[in-house]
Enzyme design. Sequence first.
Site, PDB file in Angstrom:
ATOM      1  N   TYR A  75       0.829  -1.200   0.000  1.00  0.00           N
ATOM      2  CA  TYR A  75       0.000   0.000   0.000  1.00  0.00           C
ATOM      3  C   TYR A  75       0.872   1.262   0.000  1.00  0.00           C
ATOM      4  CZ  TYR A  75      -3.207   3.619   1.603  1.00  0.00           C
ATOM      5  OH  TYR A  75      -3.925   4.781   1.722  1.00  0.00           O
ATOM      6  N   GLU A 130       4.648   1.890  15.181  1.00  0.00           N
ATOM      7  CA  GLU A 130       5.403   1.580  13.971  1.00  0.00           C
ATOM      8  C   GLU A 130       4.465   1.259  12.813  1.00  0.00           C
ATOM      9  OE1 GLU A 130       8.603   1.030  11.422  1.00  0.00           O
ATOM     10  OE2 GLU A 130       8.557   1.965  13.394  1.00  0.00           O
ATOM     11  N   GLY A 158     -13.779  -0.363   7.601  1.00  0.00           N
ATOM     12  CA  GLY A 158     -15.133   0.129   7.751  1.00  0.00           C
ATOM     13  C   GLY A 158     -15.866  -0.451   8.950  1.00  0.00           C
ATOM     14  N   TYR A 207      -6.593  10.021  11.215  1.00  0.00           N
ATOM     15  CA  TYR A 207      -5.857  10.459  12.401  1.00  0.00           C
ATOM     16  C   TYR A 207      -6.364  11.809  12.900  1.00  0.00           C
ATOM     17  CZ  TYR A 207      -2.602   6.723  11.129  1.00  0.00           C
ATOM     18  OH  TYR A 207      -2.043   5.513  10.815  1.00  0.00           O
TER      19      TYR A 207
END
Length: 171
Positions: free
Chosen positions: A32, A90, A100, A138
Amino acid sequence: MTTTLSGGAVLRPARPGDEPGILACIRELAEYEREPDAVETTEADLTAALFGDHPAVFAHVVERDGAVVGISVWFLNYSTWTGRHGLYLEDLYVRADQRGHGYGQALLRNLAAIAVERGYARVDWAVLDWNAPSIAFYRSLGAFPMDDWTGYRLTGDALVATARPVAVRGA
């Protein structure tokens, strides 16, 4: 401590036997993050780091239907300014097909609870500048970027070169 989540999933501390699932998540995260070939970690490395005689790295997993579908891998850091430990996250990852359900939020809230319970001053982590979904996630929790700080890293040849002893001037 084990916490029951939606969909029959549980959040719990990692235990021996979780290494294949944790490593699969680490590899998916690397893919990703556009670094699919960067993972050198092995299951044996994870066993030694997480479950050796003196572990300095810790992990929590979200397990659903017997499979690890999410991870948080973290370690302690220390602030000389606060005089207290903190947690450095980390890796936080939830497999794409399991997103979800609130698993990422549960993993991060679990780390925040550990920090508060143990009197740690903060939870720190890094996120890639282009990772807009994670940044939004975040920020939704009240986290903020450390814009005044730039992370640095020594690795590879530069690490080896820096480790070589040098003559001290004037000695």
